[in-house]
Motif scaffolding. Structure first.
Motif, mmCIF file in Angstrom:
data_model
loop_
_atom_site.group_PDB
_atom_site.id
_atom_site.type_symbol
_atom_site.label_atom_id
_atom_site.label_comp_id
_atom_site.label_asym_id
_atom_site.label_seq_id
_atom_site.Cartn_x
_atom_site.Cartn_y
_atom_site.Cartn_z
ATOM 1 N N SER A 8 0.841 -1.194 0.000
ATOM 2 C CA SER A 8 0.000 0.000 0.000
ATOM 3 C C SER A 8 0.872 1.238 0.000
ATOM 4 O O SER A 8 1.881 1.289 0.696
ATOM 5 N N LYS A 9 0.475 2.228 -0.781
ATOM 6 C CA LYS A 9 1.206 3.486 -0.738
ATOM 7 C C LYS A 9 0.266 4.631 -1.053
ATOM 8 O O LYS A 9 -0.734 4.466 -1.722
ATOM 9 N N GLU A 10 0.581 5.777 -0.526
ATOM 10 C CA GLU A 10 -0.195 6.984 -0.774
ATOM 11 C C GLU A 10 0.589 7.847 -1.749
ATOM 12 O O GLU A 10 1.798 7.986 -1.654
ATOM 13 N N SER A 11 -0.117 8.398 -2.726
ATOM 14 C CA SER A 11 0.524 9.323 -3.651
ATOM 15 C C SER A 11 -0.448 10.439 -3.974
ATOM 16 O O SER A 11 -1.653 10.233 -3.992
ATOM 17 N N PRO A 12 0.049 11.656 -4.209
ATOM 18 C CA PRO A 12 -0.855 12.775 -4.482
ATOM 19 C C PRO A 12 -1.556 12.622 -5.829
ATOM 20 O O PRO A 12 -0.976 12.177 -6.806
ATOM 21 N N ALA A 13 -2.835 12.974 -5.839
ATOM 22 C CA ALA A 13 -3.612 12.961 -7.080
ATOM 23 C C ALA A 13 -4.462 14.223 -7.106
ATOM 24 O O ALA A 13 -5.465 14.306 -6.411
ATOM 25 N N GLN A 14 -4.044 15.199 -7.843
ATOM 26 C CA GLN A 14 -4.738 16.466 -7.976
ATOM 27 C C GLN A 14 -5.018 17.090 -6.614
ATOM 28 O O GLN A 14 -6.133 17.501 -6.317
ATOM 29 N N GLY A 15 -4.010 17.133 -5.747
ATOM 30 C CA GLY A 15 -4.141 17.774 -4.457
ATOM 31 C C GLY A 15 -4.749 16.891 -3.380
ATOM 32 O O GLY A 15 -4.856 17.298 -2.249
ATOM 33 N N GLN A 16 -5.193 15.698 -3.714
ATOM 34 C CA GLN A 16 -5.778 14.797 -2.736
ATOM 35 C C GLN A 16 -4.919 13.550 -2.633
ATOM 36 O O GLN A 16 -4.214 13.194 -3.559
ATOM 37 N N GLY A 17 -5.002 12.868 -1.490
ATOM 38 C CA GLY A 17 -4.260 11.621 -1.335
ATOM 39 C C GLY A 17 -4.979 10.481 -2.031
ATOM 40 O O GLY A 17 -6.167 10.289 -1.840
ATOM 41 N N LYS A 18 -4.270 9.769 -2.858
ATOM 42 C CA LYS A 18 -4.833 8.597 -3.526
ATOM 43 C C LYS A 18 -4.178 7.373 -2.912
ATOM 44 O O LYS A 18 -2.977 7.333 -2.735
ATOM 45 N N THR A 19 -4.985 6.381 -2.609
ATOM 46 C CA THR A 19 -4.481 5.142 -2.049
ATOM 47 C C THR A 19 -4.417 4.090 -3.142
ATOM 48 O O THR A 19 -5.381 3.907 -3.883
ATOM 49 N N ILE A 20 -3.272 3.425 -3.236
ATOM 50 C CA ILE A 20 -3.085 2.331 -4.184
ATOM 51 C C ILE A 20 -2.748 1.092 -3.372
ATOM 52 O O ILE A 20 -1.790 1.080 -2.606
ATOM 53 N N ILE A 21 -3.568 0.060 -3.532
ATOM 54 C CA ILE A 21 -3.365 -1.197 -2.819
ATOM 55 C C ILE A 21 -3.253 -2.284 -3.873
ATOM 56 O O ILE A 21 -4.131 -2.432 -4.715
ATOM 57 N N ARG A 22 -2.160 -3.032 -3.836
ATOM 58 C CA ARG A 22 -1.981 -4.115 -4.798
ATOM 59 C C ARG A 22 -1.332 -5.297 -4.108
ATOM 60 O O ARG A 22 -0.683 -5.144 -3.081
ATOM 61 N N GLY A 23 -1.528 -6.466 -4.675
ATOM 62 C CA GLY A 23 -0.925 -7.646 -4.090
ATOM 63 C C GLY A 23 -1.360 -8.902 -4.811
ATOM 64 O O GLY A 23 -1.967 -8.850 -5.880
ATOM 65 N N THR A 24 -1.054 -10.029 -4.205
ATOM 66 C CA THR A 24 -1.393 -11.338 -4.741
ATOM 67 C C THR A 24 -1.993 -12.167 -3.624
ATOM 68 O O THR A 24 -1.500 -12.144 -2.501
ATOM 69 N N VAL A 25 -3.056 -12.909 -3.937
ATOM 70 C CA VAL A 25 -3.678 -13.800 -2.962
ATOM 71 C C VAL A 25 -3.291 -15.227 -3.324
ATOM 72 O O VAL A 25 -3.500 -15.676 -4.445
ATOM 73 N N ASN A 26 -2.690 -15.931 -2.348
ATOM 74 C CA ASN A 26 -2.248 -17.311 -2.536
ATOM 75 C C ASN A 26 -2.900 -18.216 -1.503
ATOM 76 O O ASN A 26 -3.178 -17.784 -0.380
ATOM 77 N N ASP A 27 -3.103 -19.473 -1.866
ATOM 78 C CA ASP A 27 -3.591 -20.476 -0.936
ATOM 79 C C ASP A 27 -2.517 -20.705 0.125
ATOM 80 O O ASP A 27 -1.339 -20.888 -0.207
#
Length: 79
Positions: A8-27
């Motif tokens: 997860s990381k926060e990055s600015p998007a037009q003056g607002q904080g945008k949250t990006i969450i990425r990953g992989t789900v494994n058994d």
């Protein structure tokens, strides 16, 4: 049981904080990726499904503190 890797990381998007969450789900037992798992932010309508390789990406301006992973036959997990 699901095992989820989250980045997860926060990055600015037009003056607002945008949250990006990425990953992989494994058994958790086999380590195999789990496709089509519901991944969503608790208490919101923001979410997605994992792809055929178990990968997911959520980009949002919605604030939330918990990510939920849900799939039939597995225990629902929150991180």
């Amino acid at each position: 049981m699901l095992l989820a890797f989250i980045v997860s990381k926060e990055s600015p998007a037009q003056g607002q904080g945008k949250t990006i969450i990425r990953g992989t789900v494994n058994d958790a037992l086999t380590g195999a990726p789990v496709p089509y798992v519901s991944v969503y932010l608790k208490g919101t309508i923001v979410g997605t499904l994992t792809d055929e390789k178990g990968k997911y990406l959520i980009e949002t301006d919605v604030k939330a503190t918990t990510v939920v992973f849900s799939f039939v036959g597995y225990t629902t997990e929150s991180k």
